[in-house]
Write a protein that holds these residues in place. Sequence first.
Motif, mmCIF file in Angstrom:
data_model
loop_
_atom_site.group_PDB
_atom_site.id
_atom_site.type_symbol
_atom_site.label_atom_id
_atom_site.label_comp_id
_atom_site.label_asym_id
_atom_site.label_seq_id
_atom_site.Cartn_x
_atom_site.Cartn_y
_atom_site.Cartn_z
ATOM 1 N N THR A 188 -88.366 49.005 10.040
ATOM 2 C CA THR A 188 -87.500 48.367 9.050
ATOM 3 C C THR A 188 -86.405 49.315 8.557
ATOM 4 N N ASP A 189 -86.571 50.633 8.808
ATOM 5 C CA ASP A 189 -85.592 51.592 8.287
ATOM 6 C C ASP A 189 -84.277 51.575 9.044
ATOM 7 N N THR A 190 -84.291 51.186 10.318
ATOM 8 C CA THR A 190 -83.046 51.135 11.097
ATOM 9 C C THR A 190 -82.674 49.700 11.440
ATOM 10 N N SER A 233 -95.309 52.998 1.581
ATOM 11 C CA SER A 233 -94.164 52.173 1.956
ATOM 12 C C SER A 233 -94.668 51.003 2.793
ATOM 13 N N GLN A 235 -94.816 48.287 5.678
ATOM 14 C CA GLN A 235 -94.427 48.181 7.081
ATOM 15 C C GLN A 235 -94.848 46.812 7.624
ATOM 16 N N MET A 357 -86.643 61.206 12.428
ATOM 17 C CA MET A 357 -87.065 60.981 11.056
ATOM 18 C C MET A 357 -87.671 62.248 10.458
ATOM 19 N N LEU A 397 -80.432 56.747 4.224
ATOM 20 C CA LEU A 397 -80.409 56.639 5.677
ATOM 21 C C LEU A 397 -79.273 55.680 6.042
#
Length: 540
Positions: A188-190, A233, A235, A357, A397
């Motif tokens: 989900t971060d990118t 966090s 996910q 990361m 990020l």
Amino acid sequence: MKILIVDDEKHVREAIKLLLDWSALGIETILEAADGASAIELIEAERPQIVYTDMMMPNMDGISVLRWIKENAPACKTIVISGHDDFEFVRGTVQYGGMDYLLKPIDAEQLLDVTNKALRSWSEEERERLESQMRSIRINSLRPVYYDKLLTNLIADPATYFAEKASFAQEFPRLTEGAPCRASLLATDTMHGKLRDKFAAHTDLLLFSLTNICNELLNAPDDGFAFRFWSGSQQIALLHWGRPERAEQVLEAINDGLYRTFGTRVEFGIGSARPFPHGAKQSHAEAETALRQRNLRKRSAWVHVFDPQKHSPPADLHFSDYEERVRLAIRSASKEKIAEAVDDWIAEVRKKDVVTMDHLDLWRHEFQVLQSRWIKEFFPVDEADVQLPPEGGTLPLPLNGQGELSLDRLRDEMTASLVRLAELAVKVTQQESHLIYEIARYLQSRLDRDISVQEVAAHFYLSREYVSRRFKQEFGETISDFLLRHRMERAKTLLLNPALKIVQIAHMTGYEDEKYFSKVFKKTFGESPAEYRKKQTGEA
């Protein structure tokens, strides 16, 4: 509510309509049909609560209508009104759930009695249906949360499987002990900007939508299941067990589905196949490693498979190496100097072909440590009193349109964050200076009282240590020295008035004890208050 009267004779239908006060019974609509076939069409379209039907009719008889209602509209209550006292008709009425069998000519009291009975029965069953529906809604709304908790606990501690073995057998019958399984993670971060922007204020809805799409294409729960993994966090994790060797192809298919739905794809990390349940935790850890080792600067694939031989490049570049230059730039409050310092840092990052990361986490940690250090230096008050911008505490990020790390955006966001810190430092310094002068005025207005540093600090909602330190920095003397100096100067002025007794002057300068006041005065000026007065006024 609605009722339907089915009879091939119009005058019978009219008679039934006239026999009762239907509005008093809560009946708003009265429908009519001349045969069974027309009745079925009306029942499908209008869904009446009660149907009054004759038995002998063209096209379709009453028994056929009753049979159809029981199979297709079971909530509907039926009452037979017939001119034939026929055993087969009565038996058919009972067999297909009829409330009663009334003979023509119709008795109004009988009709009212059976109608009330039908209405009560329908209302009670409707209440039960609604309660059952609400229970189902609650259960269905809680089921995803239950699955999330069940599978999250399994990944965190596979031993929980044995305590929940019955639940796993019921919910995931093909997920058996010893069967091969693989874990994968949706990154989900990118996530592509288009997808994040679409759900900008609704993260939960985004995760819910992504999880549902994954489950549809996973053939859940037969071949696998996607769930929200809660561990610090949040996910989206997937557990594959139907055909774990095809998990990579399944993830590609999920990405195709996401592209059709949202016009974008996401990255996945996937671990190796391991025996369930204990292997699920290790496979999940491998999926995390696969994502952490991916190159954020340039995407090589959408699905990143764990490779035990692959290792991240060493973290030989440190943001902390630029601490002094960045600190001085912040101190200067110059946007240009801050931008130059950040540019030098980014220039070194650009030389790195691979940024993972792990690298970003290291830089984020270093940024936070340095920020804490600068806060203590720039803001002498307790850190809790400093309202930093929300983004000041983390290194963001920033991504480009393809979901890859954008060093230009990283540079701009870091610069903006540090500029805000510098501006806040200037603002706080100005406020502190103003506050210290407020404290000085407060002290001068209370020279006639015995006041402590602790009382001053409490009045201004500050710590005793901060008030003492900042006051000394601003005025070059302690609060005690400040009070002593101003009290003595006031005493000298008051001593010029011969009408005031020395004991009064002592009280007016914050001293309850006249002897102690005289002692302090003499120590300060080398003579007693009486000697000073005599010298200044010429008293004999």
